[in-house]
Each structure stands twice: as structure tokens, then as C-alpha cells.
Design a protein around this motif. Structure first.
Motif, PDB file in Angstrom:
ATOM      1  N   ALA B  98       0.838  -1.206   0.000  1.00  0.00           N
ATOM      2  CA  ALA B  98       0.000   0.000   0.000  1.00  0.00           C
ATOM      3  C   ALA B  98       0.869   1.251   0.000  1.00  0.00           C
ATOM      4  O   ALA B  98       0.593   2.222  -0.710  1.00  0.00           O
ATOM      5  N   TYR B  99       1.917   1.216   0.774  1.00  0.00           N
ATOM      6  CA  TYR B  99       2.823   2.369   0.858  1.00  0.00           C
ATOM      7  C   TYR B  99       3.480   2.644  -0.495  1.00  0.00           C
ATOM      8  O   TYR B  99       3.439   3.766  -1.006  1.00  0.00           O
ATOM      9  N   LEU B 100       4.084   1.615  -1.072  1.00  0.00           N
ATOM     10  CA  LEU B 100       4.807   1.804  -2.333  1.00  0.00           C
ATOM     11  C   LEU B 100       3.853   2.181  -3.467  1.00  0.00           C
ATOM     12  O   LEU B 100       4.175   3.023  -4.308  1.00  0.00           O
ATOM     13  N   ALA B 101       2.661   1.576  -3.476  1.00  0.00           N
ATOM     14  CA  ALA B 101       1.680   1.893  -4.529  1.00  0.00           C
ATOM     15  C   ALA B 101       1.179   3.324  -4.376  1.00  0.00           C
ATOM     16  O   ALA B 101       0.988   4.037  -5.363  1.00  0.00           O
ATOM     17  N   ALA B 102       0.971   3.758  -3.130  1.00  0.00           N
ATOM     18  CA  ALA B 102       0.469   5.118  -2.910  1.00  0.00           C
ATOM     19  C   ALA B 102       1.489   6.155  -3.367  1.00  0.00           C
ATOM     20  O   ALA B 102       1.138   7.157  -4.003  1.00  0.00           O
ATOM     21  N   VAL B 103       2.768   5.889  -3.057  1.00  0.00           N
ATOM     22  CA  VAL B 103       3.827   6.809  -3.488  1.00  0.00           C
ATOM     23  C   VAL B 103       3.846   6.875  -5.018  1.00  0.00           C
ATOM     24  O   VAL B 103       3.936   7.953  -5.609  1.00  0.00           O
ATOM     25  N   GLU B 104       3.733   5.720  -5.651  1.00  0.00           N
ATOM     26  CA  GLU B 104       3.752   5.660  -7.128  1.00  0.00           C
ATOM     27  C   GLU B 104       2.523   6.374  -7.714  1.00  0.00           C
ATOM     28  O   GLU B 104       2.636   7.150  -8.665  1.00  0.00           O
ATOM     29  N   ALA B 105       1.375   6.126  -7.112  1.00  0.00           N
ATOM     30  CA  ALA B 105       0.150   6.768  -7.605  1.00  0.00           C
ATOM     31  C   ALA B 105       0.224   8.280  -7.459  1.00  0.00           C
ATOM     32  O   ALA B 105      -0.284   9.030  -8.299  1.00  0.00           O
ATOM     33  N   SER B 106       0.883   8.731  -6.402  1.00  0.00           N
ATOM     34  CA  SER B 106       0.928  10.174  -6.127  1.00  0.00           C
ATOM     35  C   SER B 106       1.724  10.944  -7.190  1.00  0.00           C
ATOM     36  O   SER B 106       1.570  12.150  -7.321  1.00  0.00           O
ATOM     37  N   VAL B 107       2.557  10.231  -7.940  1.00  0.00           N
ATOM     38  CA  VAL B 107       3.293  10.904  -9.020  1.00  0.00           C
ATOM     39  C   VAL B 107       2.685  10.578 -10.381  1.00  0.00           C
ATOM     40  O   VAL B 107       3.329  10.708 -11.418  1.00  0.00           O
ATOM     41  N   GLY B 108       1.412  10.123 -10.368  1.00  0.00           N
ATOM     42  CA  GLY B 108       0.676   9.979 -11.622  1.00  0.00           C
ATOM     43  C   GLY B 108       0.812   8.642 -12.319  1.00  0.00           C
ATOM     44  O   GLY B 108       0.605   8.546 -13.537  1.00  0.00           O
ATOM     45  N   ALA B 109       1.152   7.595 -11.580  1.00  0.00           N
ATOM     46  CA  ALA B 109       1.314   6.277 -12.193  1.00  0.00           C
ATOM     47  C   ALA B 109      -0.011   5.745 -12.736  1.00  0.00           C
ATOM     48  O   ALA B 109      -1.086   6.118 -12.270  1.00  0.00           O
ATOM     49  N   THR B 110       0.093   4.837 -13.725  1.00  0.00           N
ATOM     50  CA  THR B 110      -1.082   4.108 -14.190  1.00  0.00           C
ATOM     51  C   THR B 110      -1.403   3.006 -13.179  1.00  0.00           C
ATOM     52  O   THR B 110      -0.601   2.710 -12.283  1.00  0.00           O
ATOM     53  N   LEU B 111      -2.562   2.368 -13.377  1.00  0.00           N
ATOM     54  CA  LEU B 111      -2.947   1.255 -12.501  1.00  0.00           C
ATOM     55  C   LEU B 111      -1.900   0.129 -12.563  1.00  0.00           C
ATOM     56  O   LEU B 111      -1.515  -0.437 -11.535  1.00  0.00           O
ATOM     57  N   GLU B 112      -1.417  -0.167 -13.755  1.00  0.00           N
ATOM     58  CA  GLU B 112      -0.418  -1.226 -13.905  1.00  0.00           C
ATOM     59  C   GLU B 112       0.884  -0.861 -13.192  1.00  0.00           C
ATOM     60  O   GLU B 112       1.524  -1.704 -12.557  1.00  0.00           O
ATOM     61  N   GLU B 113       1.275   0.406 -13.304  1.00  0.00           N
ATOM     62  CA  GLU B 113       2.519   0.841 -12.654  1.00  0.00           C
ATOM     63  C   GLU B 113       2.390   0.799 -11.135  1.00  0.00           C
ATOM     64  O   GLU B 113       3.312   0.401 -10.428  1.00  0.00           O
ATOM     65  N   ALA B 114       1.236   1.216 -10.644  1.00  0.00           N
ATOM     66  CA  ALA B 114       1.016   1.178  -9.196  1.00  0.00           C
ATOM     67  C   ALA B 114       1.012  -0.272  -8.691  1.00  0.00           C
ATOM     68  O   ALA B 114       1.555  -0.576  -7.623  1.00  0.00           O
ATOM     69  N   ALA B 115       0.403  -1.171  -9.490  1.00  0.00           N
ATOM     70  CA  ALA B 115       0.359  -2.589  -9.114  1.00  0.00           C
ATOM     71  C   ALA B 115       1.764  -3.181  -9.078  1.00  0.00           C
ATOM     72  O   ALA B 115       2.106  -3.961  -8.186  1.00  0.00           O
ATOM     73  N   ALA B 116       2.602  -2.795 -10.045  1.00  0.00           N
ATOM     74  CA  ALA B 116       3.983  -3.293 -10.071  1.00  0.00           C
ATOM     75  C   ALA B 116       4.765  -2.763  -8.875  1.00  0.00           C
ATOM     76  O   ALA B 116       5.567  -3.487  -8.266  1.00  0.00           O
ATOM     77  N   ALA B 117       4.526  -1.506  -8.512  1.00  0.00           N
ATOM     78  CA  ALA B 117       5.216  -0.923  -7.351  1.00  0.00           C
ATOM     79  C   ALA B 117       4.832  -1.666  -6.077  1.00  0.00           C
ATOM     80  O   ALA B 117       5.686  -1.956  -5.231  1.00  0.00           O
ATOM     81  N   ALA B 118       3.556  -2.001  -5.946  1.00  0.00           N
ATOM     82  CA  ALA B 118       3.096  -2.720  -4.753  1.00  0.00           C
ATOM     83  C   ALA B 118       3.832  -4.050  -4.600  1.00  0.00           C
ATOM     84  O   ALA B 118       4.268  -4.413  -3.506  1.00  0.00           O
ATOM     85  N   LEU B 119       3.994  -4.753  -5.713  1.00  0.00           N
ATOM     86  CA  LEU B 119       4.641  -6.070  -5.646  1.00  0.00           C
ATOM     87  C   LEU B 119       6.104  -5.980  -5.221  1.00  0.00           C
ATOM     88  O   LEU B 119       6.661  -6.933  -4.678  1.00  0.00           O
ATOM     89  N   ARG B 120       6.725  -4.828  -5.442  1.00  0.00           N
ATOM     90  CA  ARG B 120       8.123  -4.662  -5.008  1.00  0.00           C
ATOM     91  C   ARG B 120       8.215  -4.669  -3.479  1.00  0.00           C
ATOM     92  O   ARG B 120       9.301  -4.832  -2.925  1.00  0.00           O
ATOM     93  N   GLY B 121       7.074  -4.521  -2.812  1.00  0.00           N
ATOM     94  CA  GLY B 121       7.062  -4.596  -1.357  1.00  0.00           C
ATOM     95  C   GLY B 121       7.464  -5.955  -0.825  1.00  0.00           C
ATOM     96  O   GLY B 121       7.879  -6.087   0.332  1.00  0.00           O
ATOM     97  N   ARG B 122       7.365  -6.970  -1.681  1.00  0.00           N
ATOM     98  CA  ARG B 122       7.764  -8.323  -1.257  1.00  0.00           C
ATOM     99  C   ARG B 122       9.252  -8.419  -0.953  1.00  0.00           C
ATOM    100  O   ARG B 122       9.666  -9.228  -0.122  1.00  0.00           O
ATOM    101  N   ASP B 123      10.036  -7.658  -1.687  1.00  0.00           N
ATOM    102  CA  ASP B 123      11.494  -7.829  -1.618  1.00  0.00           C
ATOM    103  C   ASP B 123      12.179  -6.716  -0.844  1.00  0.00           C
ATOM    104  O   ASP B 123      13.390  -6.539  -0.942  1.00  0.00           O
ATOM    105  N   LEU B 124      11.396  -5.966  -0.094  1.00  0.00           N
ATOM    106  CA  LEU B 124      11.955  -4.861   0.669  1.00  0.00           C
ATOM    107  C   LEU B 124      12.992  -5.371   1.668  1.00  0.00           C
ATOM    108  O   LEU B 124      12.752  -6.333   2.402  1.00  0.00           O
TER     109      LEU B 124
END
Lengths: 136, 136
Positions: B98-124
Motif C-alpha cells: 500500500a505504501y509503495l503503490a500510494a507513493v507511485e500513484a501520487s506521481v501519476g502512475a497508471t494502474l499497472e505501474e502502481a500494481a507493479a510498485a506494490a509487488l516490489r514490497g515483497r522484496d523490501l
């Protein structure tokens, strides 16, 4: 039994994770939630971390789940002065890791086993791939 | 802008995740938290999910973050009757995603980009490997 310390930047978040993990383990596992700064705003309180660790630092050790890096750094700083504690700070996702670790601890897992269970939270499949995307 | 729906079994957990993600994005991203059963106990309310989705289902779509499988299944069930919504249900860890997706969305990401950012939370990496284990 292994204890679990949850450290997050939001009090509500930390206590919500504790609430959820405790329900899954019927309160059998010692879980302490530390969240927010001293004034209740978002942040991390080293003193609350120290108190939390001391409350659950039993013979079987403490697994620490954190939301982000800065929380982990605060725990590490506190541990500098707590040389006798047996602690693992986990890289696992906060909610999923706390849940899986608590379930594992509730059946008598060691600290290492609980830590391994927490890390499995990274690969949790919540929704099947072919049903994940829904478009207009 | 992409909206984010947080679905968890605990009201406190869901609103804590929202609080944290909103602070990181200065409230720029529409985030709705749905947590707990109708009576306030732990659980999932399909009606609250439906209301939440309707509140943020804009042109840019909704990324849904859930705590566990049963929450994802509830969202899928609601979507059966909401054919016009553009939604992605994520396998990402709840808090980190949620954190990574929100940051990505806040800079105008598409739904796909926000979804990809969220998945990067797995490897934090929250704590460095050589400092992760602390023993007596």
C-alpha cells in the motif's frame, strides 16, 4: 515460547496487526505492539521499543516485525544496550509475517523456525493469477 | 489518479495502513480503508467493500491491497456485480504494498505501474542481512 514484537510508525497499524495475530493464535503467543511517536503522531519511540522488548524477552527469544527500515534501525539502536536479549529482526512483510510467525510460535516453534515462517509471508498467494486482473 | 482500496480483517489494521500511506503521499491519493465485520469484530464486510470501491472507482482504476486470501475472495465476489470497474487485486504484502503503490500513484502512475510498485514490497530489505540476527 517465542515472543513477537511488532514495530510500526502508526499506533493503530501496530495494534491492528497484534489484534489480528492474537485472534489467529487465541492469545497463546506473547505479542507486543509498539507504534507511533511518544506524542501519538506517526513515528517510532525507542523507549517504547525497549519497554516492549523487556516485556517479552523470555528464554525463547523475540522475533521483531517492522513496517520499514527506519523502524528496524530503531530496534537495532535499542539492542546496543540490551546485550543479553535473544532477538531476530525480520525482513518479512509486517502483517503477513506477524500472522505466520504467531501461528508457528503458538505450536512451540523455535526463534529460527518462527523467523523462517515469517519470511514465507513474502510469497503468499492471496489471489489466483488468472483472476487478479479485472478490466472494464 | 489511481485509487487504493485497503481490505483487512481488522478495522484498526485497515485504517492504520491508510493513515501511514496517506502521510507518505500527503493525502494526494484517494485511499479507502475497509476493515472488520459489520459489528466491528474481526472479519470482512462485502457491503463495505462495495461502498469503498464505488467511492474511488474513477477513470484511472483501483488497486486493491488485502491482508489474506479470504479478503481477496470477498473483493472478487463483489466485483461480480460491478462489471464496469477497472480493478486490480494485488498479491503484494498489505502494508509495504500500500505504501509503495500510494507513493507511485501520487506521481501519476497508471494502474499497472502502481500494481507493479506494490509487488516490489515483497522484496523490501528492512534490515541488512549481517545485522539481522542478534544472539546472546
Amino acid at each position: 515460547m517465542v515472543g513477537i514484537l511488532i514495530v510500526a510508525h502508526s499506533e493503530r497499524l501496530a495494534s491492528g496487526v497484534k489484534e489480528f495475530a492474537e485472534q489467529a493464535t487465541h492469545g497463546q503467543v506473547p505479542i507486543v505492539a509498539v507504534g507511533g511517536a511518544v506524542d501519538g503522531s506517526l513515528g517510532i519511540s525507542p523507549e517504547a521499543i525497549r519497554e516492549g522488548l523487556r516485556r517479552i524477552a523470555g528464554n525463547d527469544g523475540v522475533l521483531v516485525l517492522v513496517d520499514f527500515t527506519s523502524a528496524a534501525l530503531s530496534v537495532e539502536a535499542v539492542l546496543e544496550d540490551e546485550a543479553s536479549m535473544r532477538v531476530v529482526i525480520s525482513n518479512a512483510p509486517l502483517v503477513e509475517g506477524a500472522y505466520l510467525a504467531a501461528v508457528e510460535a503458538s505450536v512451540g516453534a523455535t526463534l529460527e523456525e518462527a523467523a523462517a515462517a515469517a519470511l514465507r509471508g513474502r510469497d503468499l498467494i492471496k489471489v489466483q493469477p488468472d483472476r487478479r486482473m479485472r478490466y472494464q
